[in-house]
Motif scaffolding. Sequence first.
Motif, short mmCIF file in Angstrom:
data_model
loop_
_atom_site.label_atom_id
_atom_site.label_comp_id
_atom_site.label_asym_id
_atom_site.label_seq_id
_atom_site.Cartn_x
_atom_site.Cartn_y
_atom_site.Cartn_z
N PRO A 1 0.87 -1.11 0.03
CA PRO A 1 0.00 0.00 0.10
C PRO A 1 1.00 1.24 -0.11
O PRO A 1 0.39 2.33 -0.71
N MET A 2 1.97 1.07 0.74
CA MET A 2 2.76 2.57 0.80
C MET A 2 3.48 2.89 -0.49
O MET A 2 3.44 3.92 -1.12
N HIS A 3 3.60 1.84 -1.58
CA HIS A 3 4.47 2.06 -2.54
C HIS A 3 3.12 2.71 -3.75
O HIS A 3 3.72 3.47 -4.17
N ASN A 4 2.10 2.28 -3.43
CA ASN A 4 1.02 3.04 -4.42
C ASN A 4 0.76 4.66 -4.06
O ASN A 4 0.69 5.26 -4.78
N LEU A 5 0.61 4.77 -2.68
CA LEU A 5 0.74 6.26 -2.06
C LEU A 5 1.90 6.77 -2.79
O LEU A 5 1.67 8.19 -3.24
N TYR A 6 3.24 6.41 -2.72
CA TYR A 6 4.25 7.08 -3.23
C TYR A 6 4.14 7.41 -4.68
O TYR A 6 4.33 8.59 -5.25
N GLU A 7 3.61 6.46 -5.58
CA GLU A 7 3.64 6.56 -6.86
C GLU A 7 2.57 7.27 -7.07
O GLU A 7 2.86 8.31 -8.11
N GLN A 8 1.46 7.41 -6.32
CA GLN A 8 0.36 8.37 -6.62
C GLN A 8 0.88 9.97 -6.34
O GLN A 8 0.55 10.91 -7.28
N PHE A 9 1.80 9.97 -5.42
CA PHE A 9 2.33 11.44 -4.96
C PHE A 9 3.26 11.82 -5.98
O PHE A 9 3.27 12.86 -6.57
N ARG A 10 4.27 11.07 -6.55
CA ARG A 10 5.11 11.15 -7.57
C ARG A 10 4.29 11.56 -8.91
O ARG A 10 4.90 12.55 -9.69
N GLN A 11 3.19 11.01 -9.13
CA GLN A 11 2.35 11.52 -10.28
C GLN A 11 1.91 12.77 -10.19
O GLN A 11 1.73 13.74 -11.41
N LEU A 12 1.69 13.68 -9.02
CA LEU A 12 1.07 14.77 -8.81
C LEU A 12 2.39 15.69 -9.18
O LEU A 12 2.06 17.02 -9.57
N LEU A 13 3.66 15.44 -9.01
CA LEU A 13 4.72 16.31 -9.37
C LEU A 13 5.17 16.43 -10.96
O LEU A 13 5.23 15.44 -11.48
N PRO A 14 5.22 17.63 -11.14
CA PRO A 14 5.67 17.83 -12.72
C PRO A 14 6.95 17.47 -13.14
O PRO A 14 8.01 17.15 -12.14
N ASP A 15 7.27 16.66 -14.14
CA ASP A 15 8.74 16.20 -14.88
C ASP A 15 9.46 17.26 -14.74
O ASP A 15 9.07 18.72 -15.17
N ALA A 16 10.81 17.09 -14.51
CA ALA A 16 11.64 18.22 -14.63
C ALA A 16 11.78 18.63 -16.18
O ALA A 16 11.82 17.87 -16.79
N PRO A 17 11.97 19.73 -16.40
CA PRO A 17 11.98 20.34 -17.65
C PRO A 17 13.32 19.82 -18.07
O PRO A 17 14.36 19.74 -17.81
N LEU A 18 13.14 19.38 -19.69
CA LEU A 18 14.65 19.17 -20.42
C LEU A 18 14.97 20.56 -20.91
O LEU A 18 14.60 21.26 -21.40
N GLN A 19 16.40 20.71 -20.50
CA GLN A 19 16.94 22.07 -20.95
C GLN A 19 18.24 21.72 -22.06
O GLN A 19 18.84 20.77 -21.98
N ALA A 20 18.45 22.46 -22.92
CA ALA A 20 19.64 22.60 -23.86
C ALA A 20 20.53 23.64 -23.59
O ALA A 20 20.00 24.72 -23.33
N GLY A 21 21.83 23.44 -23.42
CA GLY A 21 23.06 24.28 -23.42
C GLY A 21 24.10 23.96 -23.96
O GLY A 21 24.26 22.82 -24.67
N THR A 22 25.12 24.65 -23.58
CA THR A 22 26.68 24.57 -24.15
C THR A 22 27.40 24.37 -23.02
O THR A 22 27.24 24.85 -22.00
N VAL A 23 28.33 23.34 -23.04
CA VAL A 23 29.06 23.00 -22.16
C VAL A 23 30.27 23.71 -21.93
O VAL A 23 30.84 24.17 -22.78
N THR A 24 30.57 24.58 -20.86
CA THR A 24 31.56 25.23 -20.69
C THR A 24 32.65 24.93 -19.54
O THR A 24 33.65 25.72 -19.57
N GLU A 25 32.50 23.85 -19.02
CA GLU A 25 33.25 23.31 -17.96
C GLU A 25 33.22 21.83 -17.70
O GLU A 25 32.25 21.50 -17.99
N VAL A 26 34.42 21.28 -17.82
CA VAL A 26 34.34 19.77 -17.86
C VAL A 26 35.25 19.30 -16.58
O VAL A 26 36.27 19.60 -16.47
N ALA A 27 34.46 18.36 -15.75
CA ALA A 27 35.15 18.00 -14.52
C ALA A 27 35.03 16.42 -14.56
O ALA A 27 34.27 15.92 -15.44
N VAL A 28 35.52 16.03 -13.71
CA VAL A 28 35.34 14.24 -13.56
C VAL A 28 33.82 14.16 -13.32
O VAL A 28 33.55 14.20 -12.03
#
Length: 74
Positions: A1-28
């Motif tokens: 039952p807890m798993h279903n509640l969490y899934e329902q909650f997750r569906q209420l949150l918007p997906d993070a937006p997909l952003q495009a950009g240019t790499v200006t710094e590279v680290a490990v």
Amino acid sequence: PMHNLYEQFRQLLPDAPLQAGTVTEVAVGSVTVQLPGGGVVKARGTAALGQKVFVRDGVVEAVAPSLPLELIEI
């Protein structure tokens, strides 16, 4: 039952937006990406300096085609 509640909650949150950009710094294991609107995000993943990438929720999702990026206000 807890798993279903969490899934329902997750569906209420918007997906993070997909952003495009240019790499200006590279680290490990991470890169810094300059967004067209002037913002900067750090993302986990690998890409080459100057490469255009798609970023979502702090992770590099894919390399973007090298086309000029346009900022579209929504």
